[in-house]
Design a protein around this motif. Sequence first.
Motif, PDB file in Angstrom:
ATOM      1  N   ASN A 152       0.820  -1.208   0.000  1.00  0.00           N
ATOM      2  CA  ASN A 152       0.000   0.000   0.000  1.00  0.00           C
ATOM      3  C   ASN A 152       0.860   1.268   0.000  1.00  0.00           C
ATOM      4  N   ASP A 153       2.171   1.085   0.274  1.00  0.00           N
ATOM      5  CA  ASP A 153       3.007   2.291   0.234  1.00  0.00           C
ATOM      6  C   ASP A 153       3.794   2.374  -1.072  1.00  0.00           C
ATOM      7  N   CYS A 154       3.229   1.761  -2.109  1.00  0.00           N
ATOM      8  CA  CYS A 154       3.738   1.913  -3.469  1.00  0.00           C
ATOM      9  C   CYS A 154       5.086   1.227  -3.729  1.00  0.00           C
ATOM     10  N   PHE A 155       5.360   0.159  -2.999  1.00  0.00           N
ATOM     11  CA  PHE A 155       6.561  -0.631  -3.268  1.00  0.00           C
ATOM     12  C   PHE A 155       6.221  -1.922  -4.002  1.00  0.00           C
ATOM     13  N   ILE A 156       7.161  -2.363  -4.834  1.00  0.00           N
ATOM     14  CA  ILE A 156       7.083  -3.723  -5.386  1.00  0.00           C
ATOM     15  C   ILE A 156       8.287  -4.483  -4.861  1.00  0.00           C
ATOM     16  N   TYR A 157       8.017  -5.690  -4.334  1.00  0.00           N
ATOM     17  CA  TYR A 157       9.101  -6.555  -3.861  1.00  0.00           C
ATOM     18  C   TYR A 157       9.249  -7.721  -4.818  1.00  0.00           C
ATOM     19  N   HIS A 158      10.464  -8.112  -5.080  1.00  0.00           N
ATOM     20  CA  HIS A 158      10.703  -9.291  -5.923  1.00  0.00           C
ATOM     21  C   HIS A 158      11.438 -10.349  -5.102  1.00  0.00           C
ATOM     22  N   PHE A 159      10.882 -11.546  -5.007  1.00  0.00           N
ATOM     23  CA  PHE A 159      11.519 -12.659  -4.287  1.00  0.00           C
ATOM     24  C   PHE A 159      11.764 -13.809  -5.231  1.00  0.00           C
ATOM     25  N   LEU A 160      12.742 -14.650  -4.863  1.00  0.00           N
ATOM     26  CA  LEU A 160      12.886 -15.942  -5.540  1.00  0.00           C
ATOM     27  C   LEU A 160      12.426 -17.017  -4.578  1.00  0.00           C
ATOM     28  N   LEU A 161      11.547 -17.882  -5.083  1.00  0.00           N
ATOM     29  CA  LEU A 161      11.007 -18.942  -4.221  1.00  0.00           C
ATOM     30  C   LEU A 161      11.830 -20.200  -4.395  1.00  0.00           C
ATOM     31  N   GLU A 162      12.106 -20.845  -3.266  1.00  0.00           N
ATOM     32  CA  GLU A 162      12.794 -22.128  -3.372  1.00  0.00           C
ATOM     33  C   GLU A 162      11.943 -23.182  -2.688  1.00  0.00           C
TER      34      GLU A 162
ATOM     35  N   VAL B 110      -0.031  -0.103  -4.669  1.00  0.00           N
ATOM     36  CA  VAL B 110       0.064  -0.900  -5.895  1.00  0.00           C
ATOM     37  C   VAL B 110      -1.158  -1.807  -5.911  1.00  0.00           C
ATOM     38  N   ASN B 111      -2.103  -1.640  -6.881  1.00  0.00           N
ATOM     39  CA  ASN B 111      -3.366  -2.381  -6.833  1.00  0.00           C
ATOM     40  C   ASN B 111      -3.260  -3.791  -7.404  1.00  0.00           C
TER      41      ASN B 111
END
Lengths: 866, 233
Positions: free
Chosen positions: A48-58, A85-86
């Motif tokens: 909601n604070d306009c961030f995008i996070y990118h993770f790698l899943l294992e 970010v909607n």
Amino acid sequence: MDHPVDMMNIKAFTLVSAVERELLTGDKEHISIECVECCGRNLYVGTNDCFIYHFLLEEKAMPTGTTSFTATKQLHRHLGFKKPVNELCAASALNRLLVLCDNSITLVNMLNLEPVPSGARIKGATTFAVNENPVNGDPFCVEVCIISVKRRTVQMFLVYEDRVQIVKEVSTPEQPLAVAVDGYFLCLALTTQYIILNYSTGLSQDLFPYCSEEKPPIVKRIGRQEFLLAGPGGLGMFATVAGISQRAPVHWSENVIGAAVCFPYVIALDDEFITVHSMLDQQQKQTLPFKEGHILQDFEGRVIVATSKGVYILVPLPLEKQIQDLLASRRVEEALVLAKGARRNIPKEKFQVMYRRILQQAGFIQFAQLQFLEAKELFRSSQLDVRELISLYPFLLPTSSSFTRCHPPLHEYADLNQLTQGDQEKMAKCKRFLMSYLNEVRSTEVANGYKEDIDTALLKLYAEADHDSLLDLLVTENFCLLTDSAAWLEKHKKYFALGLLYHYNKQDASAVQLWVNIVNGDIQDSTRSDLYEYIVDFLTYCLDQELVWAHADWLLQKSEEIGVQVFTKRPLDEQQQTSFNPDDIIRCLKKYPKALVKYLEHLVIDRRLQKEEYHTHLATLYLEEVLRQRVATDSKDIEATETQVKLRRLLQKSDSYRVHLLKEKIQDAGLPMESAILHGKLGEHEKALHILVHEMGDFSAAEDYCLWGSEGQDTACRQHLFHTLLAMYLRAGPSAHELTVAAVDLLNHHAREFDATQVLQLLPDTWSVQLLCPFLTGAMRDSIHARRTTQVALGLAKSENLIYMYDKMKLKGSAVRLSEKKLCQLCQNPFGEPVFVRYPNGGLVHTHCAASRHTTPSSPSPGTRT
Amino acid sequence: MRKPDGKIVLLGDMNVGKTSLLQRYMERRFPDTVSTVGGAFYLKQWRSFNISIWDTAGREQFHGLGSMYCRGAAAVILTYDVNHPQSLLELEDRFLGLTETANNDCLFAIVGNKVDLALERATEGGEKEGEASGKAGSCVSSKVPRQVQPEDAMALYKKILKHKMLDEREMPAAERMCFETSAKTGYNVDLLFETLFDLVVPMISRQRAEEPSQIVDIASCKAPTRTRSGCCT
Ligand SMILES: Nc1nc2c(ncn2[C@@H]2O[C@H](COP(=O)(O)OP(=O)(O)OP(=O)(O)O)[C@@H](O)[C@H]2O)c(=O)[nH]1
Ligand SMILES: [Mg+2]
């Protein structure tokens, strides 16, 4: 159709954490997760604070059989607004992430999260959906449908790596709130209803009304041309692009906020639970408590749920495990539905093996519940190795069988005793089932390879149950193992059947001995009340002579008449080749006179052997019997006894006995008829007739004599006999009134047997024409008839003669010219003198050539030279 | 999942016995039912055809789903309770409207259920209609004079044909399409469903022969098939 929830539970998913709280929001209370996206191993989270996070899943498989996930953060980026970010959506072919924020969709690089340099974006979108069944063929382009900020408007875009292009704008009858796309079809939630809209044609179809003010609508594409929608009363409704429902709805709670699909399950999220329903039977299968969830989405089969603080993954248990769990709790139908549903998710070969095994397990569950019809169908369709079933029944498999149950076992039962817990009635039912089942499969390919096991088991079941089919089994082709079966039959005292078994195994001697013992009462078995006759019949058709001889005395002692059938009723063709010597048999039968007579009758009458001994022997036996009867009754009974009739017939018909011998035996025995016959045989007709007429006064016998005495001879002989008889009648003169009447009758009845002219001379003049009317008319008719037939024959002969004359004239008609050029057709030399032979076909030959040549003249074809 | 060849839909007020009729026919029993939520369906193999039979919910709450269930239906079974005149009225008022989405040549059957609870009419007391309900002696005391007569159903049937502008001569006669049944005793239940199957099967074969490419038409945008809703605006 609703079932109590707890009964239907199944563990289809486990919930595991994917992204720890610390990795995202930490302890900052005001930050919350707005949306997630998962693409392969990439997990994106928008806040909601306009961030995008990118993770790698294992993904890690745990020794407990479950899976755990660890997410490692790659990067996070602020989009530069003060808005949440909607929505996020990855387009991996373009290496782009579509980001909806502040009513605009921007494109960012999937790896570094940088906006595309072109700055391409879609403006004015409240929500969007990507078409997973695109109509445009370009792989480097995704189709996106947005709900526009403009009232009652949806727009279609094509999104490329660094540009976007609007394709279509369609206005809707009401304000749209949610959308899903499949091909040209949009499934839209409007303010008061759901519709299907073909954006290409603009045509739309109402699905059903829905009050979006009460509850937010859900629109979810679940597969080709099919959508899942939130319906009234907490229903999950299915609808196709054609506007129809092909599955019954699932029943959620009233306040679902999200739905996802992971075949064959529909998963729903409300504020307290995640619920799992099967699309196959619409039943609720699992409930997982989950508080404060607000996102539920599936990404290529991976189901993710999120609260505002954390991200979790619903890991599906392997279908096979789920099915086994269902089977373990005896939920056969569900297990089968699930297994069938899994068909398209599992490689074909693997599926078939798995499915077969499941069917078999299911079969045993049904079997244990005595649901035999269902069990049978399951066993049949899964081609169960029947021995799995047989082996449940103690002692049924032959001791020699190499069978061991499959591993892991298909069921948990050691044997039938355990399964029925000693309940005799259940046990009997199980046995009856096995009987019918084995009987059905024994001739099918299921039995291939272990027919011995099946038939032996079947025999044991039949014997134990005293079942009629036991005998049918043994007299038709079967594979019952001898030692096992024999022991079992003996134990159950099925001696007759045991005999059949021996016979089937080519041990006829043992078979017959066993049956003889039953007849003698040494052992008890009431299977056949006519066992003696059965043995006779059996030996009659038995090719083993020794065996027949071995039991001949026993058979004859029991009954001479029936016992002798082993000799008299043997099939004819066999009699020819094998050497059951009649003399041996006669010798054997010496002790059994009745049997002997029957046997001689068989030789003389049935087989028409002309051997003198047999005929004489039989006649002598008859005669002795007649004489014995005479003595016994001690009366001159005129009625002929049965034997006497037989004797007379033999004496009359046969020409092979020794007449003189019998004549001797008959002398003074007071058997005039028989002596008459014997006289006749010797040609002494006068004597014979004399006995009949004068001693016995039996005129009809005399007439008969004339007939049979001349049988097979010419008419002259017959005439002679009749004349002799007539003469005998007339000789007595008119005083013997009886004989006169007999003479008249004879003439009138047998007019044709006389020569009328001779008769007329013999007759006394005093007889009236009236008296002899039948004779005279007969004689007249005969004579006229004879005349006419002779005339016809004469006519025919004349005309035949004419034909020959005509032929002859024709041949003689033309002159034959003989010159030096003419050659003999046989020797090819010219004719030296005017003498020749001419064949009917015109060929000329020397007289000496013709003489030396006896064959037909056409053979050295005269035509060859011309 | 087998794909159905044709669809039959049961409509009618809640509690008239739709679910019970279907279970009586499909499972040969009369179990306790709960009021249907949403809808359910069965597949029935009839000759070489798979016919899906949809059981709908009579509750007001689910009324809106009816149109979608009826879409493309080959036959609709309008069900009422012979002991509740209101349930017959509801058919005309509420349910008939839902059948707009059904096939143009959709068949209608009108079924008065629960005849086992009704006393025979005094005037026709001797008719054999009552044989199925007459068995259980204990029921007799609870019987009430029947409220809806077969003529009422037949009148509705004719009205429907008129309303749909169907030619009465081309449709099956009212006597043939109005049934009185009892899901409890099984009276007339097989007759109802099997009469419909036999009427529906030739329609399916005819459809197959006439429009083999209908599905393709919808998907390919070029030649849109005009749907009913499209042409009536
Ligand atoms: N005596 C009698 N009772 C019936 C008959 N048919 C149904 N019932 C009862 O009527 C009640 C309602 O039956 P349902 O089949 O559930 O009714 P429905 O039409 O499916 O109702 P909804 O699903 O709510 O639309 C149940 O209690 C049934 O046992 C019948 O033929 N005779
Ligand atoms: Mg119902």
